[in-house]
Design a protein around this motif. Structure first.
Motif, short mmCIF file in Angstrom:
data_model
loop_
_atom_site.label_atom_id
_atom_site.label_comp_id
_atom_site.label_asym_id
_atom_site.label_seq_id
_atom_site.Cartn_x
_atom_site.Cartn_y
_atom_site.Cartn_z
N VAL A 141 0.84 -1.19 0.00
CA VAL A 141 0.00 0.00 0.00
C VAL A 141 0.88 1.25 0.00
O VAL A 141 0.63 2.19 -0.76
CB VAL A 141 -0.99 -0.01 1.18
CG1 VAL A 141 -1.64 1.35 1.36
CG2 VAL A 141 -2.03 -1.10 0.99
N ALA A 142 1.92 1.24 0.82
CA ALA A 142 2.84 2.39 0.85
C ALA A 142 3.49 2.58 -0.52
O ALA A 142 3.65 3.73 -0.99
CB ALA A 142 3.91 2.18 1.92
N GLY A 143 3.83 1.49 -1.19
CA GLY A 143 4.42 1.58 -2.52
C GLY A 143 3.46 2.14 -3.56
O GLY A 143 3.84 2.95 -4.40
N SER A 154 -4.12 11.24 -7.66
CA SER A 154 -4.65 11.01 -6.32
C SER A 154 -4.80 9.52 -6.08
O SER A 154 -4.73 8.71 -7.01
CB SER A 154 -6.00 11.73 -6.15
OG SER A 154 -6.97 11.15 -7.00
N VAL A 155 -4.98 9.17 -4.83
CA VAL A 155 -5.12 7.76 -4.47
C VAL A 155 -6.29 7.61 -3.49
O VAL A 155 -6.49 8.46 -2.62
CB VAL A 155 -3.80 7.19 -3.90
CG1 VAL A 155 -3.39 7.89 -2.63
CG2 VAL A 155 -3.88 5.70 -3.69
N THR A 167 -6.52 5.19 10.01
CA THR A 167 -5.41 5.87 10.65
C THR A 167 -4.08 5.51 9.99
O THR A 167 -3.28 6.40 9.66
CB THR A 167 -5.36 5.51 12.15
OG1 THR A 167 -6.60 5.88 12.76
CG2 THR A 167 -4.21 6.21 12.86
N LEU A 168 -3.86 4.23 9.74
CA LEU A 168 -2.62 3.81 9.11
C LEU A 168 -2.53 4.35 7.67
O LEU A 168 -1.48 4.83 7.25
CB LEU A 168 -2.48 2.28 9.10
CG LEU A 168 -1.22 1.74 8.43
CD1 LEU A 168 0.04 2.29 9.09
CD2 LEU A 168 -1.21 0.22 8.43
N LEU A 169 -3.63 4.29 6.94
CA LEU A 169 -3.63 4.82 5.58
C LEU A 169 -3.27 6.30 5.56
O LEU A 169 -2.50 6.76 4.71
CB LEU A 169 -4.98 4.57 4.91
CG LEU A 169 -5.25 3.11 4.55
CD1 LEU A 169 -6.73 2.89 4.30
CD2 LEU A 169 -4.42 2.69 3.35
N LEU A 172 0.35 6.71 6.06
CA LEU A 172 1.09 6.33 4.86
C LEU A 172 0.96 7.37 3.74
O LEU A 172 1.60 7.25 2.70
CB LEU A 172 0.63 4.96 4.34
CG LEU A 172 0.95 3.77 5.24
CD1 LEU A 172 0.30 2.49 4.67
CD2 LEU A 172 2.45 3.58 5.40
N GLY A 173 0.13 8.38 3.95
CA GLY A 173 -0.04 9.45 2.97
C GLY A 173 -1.23 9.30 2.06
O GLY A 173 -1.35 10.03 1.07
#
Length: 192
Positions: A141-143, A154-155, A167-169, A172-173
């Motif tokens: 996901v980070a990649g 955009s993502v 929260t984690l997403l 990760l930006g």
């Protein structure tokens, strides 16, 4: 519907409905600039009449095409034809955005990201489902987020159901998300 070709008639009807609804939301909330997304199947994307269907729906509804985003899957790009390329270019020429849906699950090459300009990547729910407890998923996901940032698109993460995922997403930006954490599917009148 796709196997029988009925998706073409269904898709035209859905496109009309989406455009009319997007126009209603634009009138009701003129400063919100609400983006309405509509899925287009691989068969529709390869259909010679797709751009005419968009033109008709936009004309009849009066919607600003810049408030529309077409979601296509990676597999839709695998059926590359002259019509697919024309439709992709024509959609963009009309000011309609394009999102690549279910990113990471198809068989498409990264070359499609170069050859078919898009505005958004949608991270498939299969990566999001265990992003908080699977290191490999969170790295993927980070990649994908880093790839989207590098391409200036955009993502959106699909299938966000728990606060920990959201929260984690965010950490990760990832700036966009959809899923049951925010709302289950509701009829248009419930959106307001």
């Amino acid at each position: 519907a796709e196997d029988t070709g009925l998706i073409l008639d269904i898709g035209d009807w859905v496109l009309q409905e989406v455009c009319f609804q997007a126009a209603r939301w634009a009138v009701a909330h003129p400063t919100a600039h609400l983006m309405t997304r509509v899925n287009v199947s691989a068969l529709q994307l390869a259909e010679a009449g797709l751009l005419q269907a968009f033109d008709d729906a936009i004309l009849r509804s009066g919607v600003d095409p810049r408030l529309l985003c077409v979601e296509i899957t990676e597999t839709a790009l695998l059926r590359e034809t002259a019509a697919t390329r024309e439709n992709h270019a024509g959609i963009r020429e009309r000011g309609i955005q394009i999102a690549l849906d279910d990113f990471g699950t198809g068989y498409a090459s990264l070359a499609y990201l170069r050859d078919y300009p898009i505005d958004a990547l949608k991270i498939d729910r299969s990566f999001v489902a265990n992003v908080t407890d699977n290191t490999q998923s969170s790295r993927l996901v980070a990649g994908i987020i880093a790839l989207a940032d590098a391409l200036h698109v955009s993502v959106t993460a699909e299938g966000v159901e728990r606060l920990e995922q959201a929260t984690l997403l965010q950490q990760l930006g990832c700036r966009g998300a959809q899923g049951f954490l925010y709302s289950k599917a509701v009829p248009p009148e419930a959106i307001d």
